[in-house]
Design an enzyme around this catalytic site. Structure first.
Site, PDB file in Angstrom:
ATOM      1  N   GLY B  53       0.821  -1.202   0.000  1.00 11.22           N
ATOM      2  CA  GLY B  53       0.000   0.000   0.000  1.00 11.22           C
ATOM      3  C   GLY B  53       0.855   1.252   0.000  1.00 11.22           C
ATOM      4  O   GLY B  53       1.960   1.255   0.537  1.00 11.22           O
ATOM      5  N   SER B  54       0.367   2.330  -0.604  1.00 13.26           N
ATOM      6  CA  SER B  54       1.052   3.611  -0.522  1.00 13.26           C
ATOM      7  C   SER B  54       0.851   4.210   0.871  1.00 13.26           C
ATOM      8  O   SER B  54       0.039   3.723   1.657  1.00 13.26           O
ATOM      9  CB  SER B  54       0.516   4.559  -1.595  1.00 13.26           C
ATOM     10  OG  SER B  54       0.860   4.089  -2.878  1.00 13.26           O
ATOM     11  N   GLY B  55       1.601   5.270   1.158  1.00 12.51           N
ATOM     12  CA  GLY B  55       1.489   5.916   2.462  1.00 12.51           C
ATOM     13  C   GLY B  55       2.658   5.598   3.376  1.00 12.51           C
ATOM     14  O   GLY B  55       2.720   6.085   4.500  1.00 12.51           O
ATOM     15  N   HIS B  56       3.598   4.756   2.870  1.00 11.01           N
ATOM     16  CA  HIS B  56       4.769   4.384   3.668  1.00 11.01           C
ATOM     17  C   HIS B  56       6.052   4.936   3.067  1.00 11.01           C
ATOM     18  O   HIS B  56       7.135   4.447   3.358  1.00 11.01           O
ATOM     19  CB  HIS B  56       4.870   2.867   3.772  1.00 11.01           C
ATOM     20  CG  HIS B  56       3.636   2.215   4.267  1.00 11.01           C
ATOM     21  ND1 HIS B  56       3.095   2.524   5.488  1.00 11.01           N
ATOM     22  CD2 HIS B  56       2.805   1.292   3.709  1.00 11.01           C
ATOM     23  CE1 HIS B  56       1.990   1.810   5.669  1.00 11.01           C
ATOM     24  NE2 HIS B  56       1.784   1.060   4.603  1.00 11.01           N
ATOM     25  N   LYS B 104       5.826  -7.917   2.431  1.00  8.02           N
ATOM     26  CA  LYS B 104       5.548  -7.679   3.850  1.00  8.02           C
ATOM     27  C   LYS B 104       4.381  -8.577   4.273  1.00  8.02           C
ATOM     28  O   LYS B 104       3.417  -8.750   3.528  1.00  8.02           O
ATOM     29  CB  LYS B 104       5.168  -6.216   4.088  1.00  8.02           C
ATOM     30  CG  LYS B 104       6.308  -5.249   3.843  1.00  8.02           C
ATOM     31  CD  LYS B 104       6.044  -3.852   4.394  1.00  8.02           C
ATOM     32  CE  LYS B 104       4.818  -3.173   3.856  1.00  8.02           C
ATOM     33  NZ  LYS B 104       4.851  -2.936   2.388  1.00  8.02           N
ATOM     34  N   ASP B 109      -1.274  -8.364   0.751  1.00  8.03           N
ATOM     35  CA  ASP B 109      -0.007  -8.430   0.015  1.00  8.03           C
ATOM     36  C   ASP B 109       0.380  -9.882  -0.229  1.00  8.03           C
ATOM     37  O   ASP B 109       0.821 -10.243  -1.329  1.00  8.03           O
ATOM     38  CB  ASP B 109       1.124  -7.749   0.795  1.00  8.03           C
ATOM     39  CG  ASP B 109       0.976  -6.226   0.846  1.00  8.03           C
ATOM     40  OD1 ASP B 109      -0.028  -5.701   0.335  1.00  8.03           O
ATOM     41  OD2 ASP B 109       1.873  -5.578   1.404  1.00  8.03           O
ATOM     42  N   HIS B 218       0.164   0.368   9.682  1.00  9.83           N
ATOM     43  CA  HIS B 218      -1.021   1.150   9.318  1.00  9.83           C
ATOM     44  C   HIS B 218      -1.694   1.759  10.539  1.00  9.83           C
ATOM     45  O   HIS B 218      -2.835   2.194  10.479  1.00  9.83           O
ATOM     46  CB  HIS B 218      -2.061   0.271   8.611  1.00  9.83           C
ATOM     47  CG  HIS B 218      -1.572  -0.298   7.337  1.00  9.83           C
ATOM     48  ND1 HIS B 218      -1.900  -1.547   6.920  1.00  9.83           N
ATOM     49  CD2 HIS B 218      -0.752   0.206   6.396  1.00  9.83           C
ATOM     50  CE1 HIS B 218      -1.304  -1.784   5.758  1.00  9.83           C
ATOM     51  NE2 HIS B 218      -0.605  -0.740   5.433  1.00  9.83           N
TER      52      HIS B 218
END
Lengths: 330, 330
Positions: B53-56, B104, B109, B218
């Site tokens: 996921g994006s945001g990391h 991960k 994922d 998250h």
């Protein structure tokens, strides 16, 4: 308070100990608050020394290393360092080729670096100074006469640092630093205030849903406060404010800088809008740097800095650099 | 909302366009959401592909380049990428030497990379997978069976990426990746929640003056919530949680990671405390990395990851790397 600290009084010393542990290429004098290249003084080369209040990391300590600063003097958070730190740094890194002080235009910094230059010259150190004043948002404020110094500091330190690393003499390194500053303009936007450890509450009041256009590096007030804008609108406003003042007629170097708490995901998205505006205005972009480089603690927001490039400045920008925050090879 | 965005729907595509503009060494397929080394496929070399996921950010796109990932597949914010992205990435970067998926341990994922591996193998690509599950805070959560994958992802991508860059064969690169994961443990702390663009409000409720010990990537709930602790107390708790599980008998590699909104000044101060605890426990630290590398948008907080090193892992860690977020030379 949602701070990762022990007590406000030890924040700077704690950070310096942590920097020393992480970066074996640095020599950190925690007691006297000087961060130096471990290999300084470097024979025959001019040494750049900068400094300013803490809270803007990685500026300046993160820019110490081959190809950039020889030393940095961190003050307390948002507070100028004292002349003693600067004289100590100059004496430690001067090889005999002289020292260039890189000074952000902030009244306390200007006065203290001036005093330090006199004291260092009394000790037989040749000192030149360059004032960085790139912020087009406001001229004259509560804290500074003239324009404030912000993102262009990184450009001056990198480009003049590369000239020093090449072995150019002090007067030439100083002239390049002045050219970079004269060729650079910045504009910043705050989406939130920041909180200093000593105060423990936001430095100013910015209601949710509003933003401050033209913020200074410490959250000094800007041009105007508005209802929240999109990334696209902010890029239009900020880039045009810079271009109106800079009027480039050739390629530019761009810094799309985060103030600290804005996620990199958003900064990259903002960069897409900055590049769009520059393309629409017919300004070619030679190099772009995106990230948190000149910050204000946990402030959300961003700034845009552009620098008019000539061939020499571009070559010096591309020259190798090896610091904690900025590193690249040939 | 104090976000620097246009609309939530375009956040990831906007960021990819901004990455492409800033990093000429990357080839970014914005439509299909794949970030690649521009020079891929590299003859005779294994290609590492990761994603999530994006945001990391900078994870994973910021780790694409010589010496690390060949490609990254960003999903929507906090949402797994789809198998089609991974298959496309694998096909684009495979030189014939095979592809290692770095995954991960997050249920979406894991499932999607599994399906992608099958599809890629149907296309004649040799695929190996390594699962990263280093977070000692919780086993089994709402989102993941077993331990969660966090900071060790950076270690796996850097060290196995260096092995691939040396030209080691797929089975050896995979074995090294597994060794790094098995030798690494992490523990994270949140001082604030984060806010996703789509939701526009904090992902969980963390009252001022409290912190969450053992947070997931998250903002998944951790071990316990407590009244605010000092940097010193947090370091004691986090490092001991890692050491209890890792039990190193030699030098370690340390990542002192910011979750996004914690100032670098505070992270360096926290690093001083982490180094103190490790010294007190008799654990030698070979290398330390401090910064925002595996983030959760605008979350304030930090994580500590330690990896037991042997000579080969240290040599591979020190090997040159040239990515947007991690670069160093010989």
């Amino acid at each position: 308070m949602r701070m990762l600290i022990n007590v406000p009084e030890t924040v700077v010393a704690d950070a310096l100990r942590g920097m020393a542990a992480a970066h074996p290429g640095l020599a950190v004098d925690v007691e006297h608050r000087v961060v130096m290249r471990r290999d300084a003084p470097v024979e025959g080369k001019v040494a750049l020394v900068s400094g300013g209040g803490s809270g803007h990391e990685p500026l300046h300590g993160g820019f110490v290393g081959p190809g950039m600063l020889a030393a940095a003097c961190p003050g307390e958070v948002f507070t100028s360092p004292v002349p003693d730190q600067m004289v100590r740094a100059a004496a430690a890194v001067d090889s005999g080729a002289g020292v260039l002080f890189v000074v952000k235009n902030y009244t306390g910094d200007v006065l203290n670096f001036e005093m330090a230059a006199e004291l260092a010259e009394d000790e037989g150190i040749q000192v030149a100074k360059v004032l960085v004043d790139d912020d087009v948002a406001v001229t004259d404020s509560l804290y500074t006469a003239g324009r404030r110094g912000t993102g262009a500091t990184l450009f001056v330190e990198k480009i003049a640092g590369a000239a020093a690393e090449e072995g150019q003499p002090l007067e030439r390194v100083e002239a390049i630093a002045r050219q970079v500053n004269a060729s650079s303009r910045s504009f910043g936007v705050a989406l939130s205030a920041c909180t200093t450890p000593a105060k423990g509450s936001p430095t100013f009041d910015l209601p949710p849903g509003e933003l401050e256009l033209g913020i200074g590096i410490h959250g000094e007030p800007g041009r105007e406060r508005r209802a929240m804008m999109t990334s696209r609108e902010i890029a239009d406003f900020a880039v045009d404010a810079v271009l109106d003042d800079l009027r480039p007629d050739g390629p530019v170097l761009a810094l799309v800088n985060g103030m600290g708490a804005t996620p990199l995901l958003e900064l990259y998205g903002f960069n897409a809008e900055v590049q769009r505006v520059l393309a629409e205005r017919g300004v070619p972009v030679a190099r772009t740097l995106v990230g948190n480089y000149v910050t204000s603690l946990d402030m959300a927001g961003c700034s845009v800095t552009l620098c008019r490039l000539d061939e020499e400045l571009l070559r010096l920008w591309d020259a190798p650099v090896e610091t904690p925050a900025l590193r690249w090879g040939r």
